[in-house]
Design an enzyme around this catalytic site. Structure first.
Site, PDB file in Angstrom:
ATOM      1  N   GLU A   1      12.843 -25.445  26.035  1.00  0.00           N
ATOM      2  CA  GLU A   1      13.503 -24.381  25.275  1.00  0.00           C
ATOM      3  C   GLU A   1      15.009 -24.595  25.207  1.00  0.00           C
ATOM      4  OE1 GLU A   1      11.804 -22.360  23.484  1.00  0.00           O
ATOM      5  OE2 GLU A   1       9.874 -22.902  24.370  1.00  0.00           O
TER       6      GLU A   1
ATOM      7  N   THR B   1       0.835  -1.196   0.000  1.00  0.00           N
ATOM      8  CA  THR B   1       0.000   0.000   0.000  1.00  0.00           C
ATOM      9  C   THR B   1       0.874   1.251   0.000  1.00  0.00           C
ATOM     10  OG1 THR B   1      -1.497  -1.254   1.391  1.00  0.00           O
ATOM     11  CG2 THR B   1      -1.946   1.076   1.160  1.00  0.00           C
TER      12      THR B   1
END
Ligand code: ADP
Ligand code: ZN
Length: 637
Positions: free
Chosen positions: A425, A211
């Site tokens: 993790e 845009t």
């Protein structure tokens, strides 16, 4: 909103009933023979008209006389319209004079206002009704009216965006410079007989500046900018979408030279005759094609459209003379990210210590819009904490917010949860550390965000556009590292659902290796096009037998990668423990801290310090609890 709609429907029905009653009444009352003036005159001469039945109304300057006459022994109703001239003639004619005067007297008995109301009411109602329908259609919004239309006219705005407001995507900008020149002097091109593209299609993920780029073209050329989103053409009433397309192009042609920007063109431009397209859509698309063919290539109108899915667009849109140029816009690479960050930092007060290159390194996969958002969030943090300048900490926090929503600091994490997430993790991080071609770990955290219990941010080690088979294997192993670590530490039966998202990503890569990249024992055949895949189609393209083989192959890849991950973690258990412990203490650890652990095989200074502090506090707390508990005990005794 819903109540308003019901109200409209009730009003609408009442109106309809009134209208119907009126029509019936008119029908019964008006079941009279319409006579011409001549017929009327001759009936008067024959003296067959019943003098007493006559009534006169004046409608629009015409004397409408109604009454009855006798013929062949029966009575007929009649009406006749007489204009002023004929009326005067009758009034002055010795034979008819008395006749007409009689009517005149009759007419005086009837109020002229009532006559006017009676004769015009139906028309009035109709007119009001139409005005109401159209105004409610134009008003837009859910409560706007029974048709539920959205804002109907295309929006015309003045763009003051310049190319300098778009960072990165330099080659694409260069391509568009020519368009700007054309919009500035269309005549020059017309005289040379040069054909300028009518339509430019920009393809790329959301937030990559499509845009912005279209606005920049309009801004640089200083021409009008019409914008409409594809979804605005989607209407529940067939034909409304098409008429909007007509309006849009009609307005634009009047304002030429100008840019028409259609965002999310895939909403209207989907392939016809597919399950996902509707009849309305098809009509709208056809209208779009007609409009694009309808203006000459030198009319000064350029249509720019944006989509992140060229593959679903109807091929007719891409033919010469329509969107004959496609510009690919991808997510910004590290240098582009740095440029975008710098651009948006221009108007903010930022601490000089910030190295934008490092921030860019930490934001792989971010779109321009997300980077802009990071700076915006940082600025908000600064304001909230009543500080003056954006610091590296603010940016870090903002990155985390943009990745997965604000940190849920308040969400209590049980000790066990924390333990599980820390090993999970740490598993991801360890694979990243040990597998050569895997991505570099930037940051690991066990602070839950959004749905994720924690996350590990990795960046590709080099910014190559291609991934080797080895890279892909490493990525999969990386995703599976979390689950492998859980299994090794807690046992086969204690694994958790925390790996859900990882498995999704790993499977996706494996599937593409088999079906698209020709990287499995199934050979080079490409089994699924992107489009078929995006339609969720998994069968029909190949036989069930092949589908079975593909599934097997995917499974084999995943199994192998899991074994790799499992092996690496088993061999580096002390390292895993150190990373997991650091995570439990600090909750978030950086690339530098992980490297330190890897190099020296011990906890970093800050972890040790923090751990000691925590242990002291724990002791104090326990002591406090015992003290508090004792009086309680006494009371009970
Ligand atoms: P798209 O149309 O591709 O979804 P937008 O053009 O609406 O994306 O981008 C949204 C915002 O993101 C822009 O207004 C701008 O602030 C920022 N942005 C995106 N890409 C860039 C870029 N290359 N340079 C500068 N800002 C950008
Ligand atoms: Zn995970």
């Amino acid at each position: 909103m819903k109540n308003k709609k019901t109200l409209y429907i009730i009003l609408f029905s009442i109106l309809l009933i009134i209208l119907l009653a009126f029509a019936i009444w008119m029908f019964i009352a008006g079941a009279a023979e319409k006579l011409t003036y001549e017929q009327f005159e001759s009936l008067m001469r024959q003296n067959s008209i019943n003098q007493n039945s006559l009534e006169e109304k004046i409608i629009n300057g015409v004397h409408v006389i109604s009454g009855t006459y006798q013929k062949d022994g029966t009575i007929h109703k009649f009406t006749v319209g007489i204009n002023n001239q004929q009326y005067d003639y009758l009034l002055n004619d010795p034979i008819f004079r008395d006749f007409v005067r009689n009517i005149v007297t009759n007419q005086e008995l009837q109020s002229p206002i009532w006559a006017i109301i009676q004769s015009t009411l139906p028309i009035l109602i109709m007119i009001l009704f139409y005005i109401w329908i159209f105004s409610s259609m134009a008003k837009g919004g859910m409560g706007g009216g029974i048709l539920g239309g959205k804002s109907q006219r295309p929006r015309q705005i003045k763009s003051d965006v310049k190319f300098s407001d778009v960072a990165g995507i330099n080659e694409e900008k260069t391509e568009l410079v020519e368009l700007v020149d054309y919009l500035k002097n269309p005549n020059k091109y017309a005289m040379m007989g040069a054909r300028v593209p009518k339509g430019v299609l920009m393809e790329g993920p959301p937030g990559t500046g499509k845009t912005l780029l279209a606005k920049a073209v309009a801004g640089e050329a200083n021409v009008a900018f019409f914008t409409m989103a594809g979804s605005e053409f989607e209407e529940m009433f067939v034909g409304l979408g098409a008429s909007r397309v007509r309006d849009l192009f009609g307005d634009a042609k009047k304002a030429a030279p100008c840019i028409i920007f259609i965002d999310e063109i895939d909403a209207v431009g989907r392939k016809r005759n597919t399950a996902m397209g509707s009849a309305t859509n098809e009509q709208t698309l056809n209208q779009l094609l007609v409009e694009m063919d309808g203006f000459g290539s030198n009319s000064g109108v350029i249509v720019m459209a944006a989509t992140n899915r060229v593959d679903v667009l109807d091929p007719a849109l891409l033919r010469p003379g329509r969107f004959d140029r496609t510009i690919q816009i991808s997510l910004p690479d590290i240098r582009e990210r740095e440029a975008i960050l710098k651009l948006h930092a221009r108007n903010k007060s930022v601490s000089p210590e910030i190295d934008w290159k490092r921030v860019a390194e930490r934001t792989p996969g971010f779109s321009g819009a997300q980077l802009e958002n990071v700076l915006n969030e940082s600025a908000i943090l600064v304001v909230r904490n009543k500080r003056k300048m954006i610091t590296l900490n603010d940016i870090d926090e903002a990155i985390d917010r943009v990745v997965g929503g604000p940190a849920k600091k308040s969400r209590a994490m049980t000790v066990q949860d924390k333990k599980v997430v820390s090993y999970h993790e740490a598993g991801h991080a360890l694979i990243g550390l040990k597998l050569d071609s895997a991505s570099k770990v930037q940051k690991v955290t066990i602070i839950p965000r959004g749905n994720a219990g924690g996350y590990t941010i990795m960046t590709p080690k080099d910014e190559s556009n291609f991934s080797s088979k080895e890279d892909l294997y490493s990525s999969i192993a990386g995703y599976l590292g979390g689950r492998a670590s859980e299994e090794i530490i807690f046992g086969k039966n204690k694994i958790t659902t925390g790996a859900h998202d990882d498995l999704d990503k790993a499977t996706n890569i494996a599937r593409r290796m088999v079906t698209q990249f020709g990287m499995s024992s199934l050979g080079l055949t490409k089994y699924l096009t992107m489009q078929e895949e995006s339609y969720g189609q998994t069968k029909g393209v190949y036989s069930d037998e092949v589908a079975f083989k593909i599934d097997n192959e995917i499974n084999t890849i995943l199994e192998n990668c899991y074994k790799t991950a499992h092996g690496i973690i088993s061999k580096n258990l002390p390292l895993l423990e150190l990373i997991a412990e650091s995570l439990r203490v600090l909750e978030t650890i950086t690339a530098e801290q992980i490297e330190y652990i890897n190099k020296y095989n011990k906890l970093p200074e800050e972890v040790i310090k923090e751990k000691e502090r925590m242990e002291k506090e724990e002791k104090k707390k326990n002591a406090g609890e015992i003290l508090e508990f004792e009086p309680d005990d006494d009371e009970k005794k």
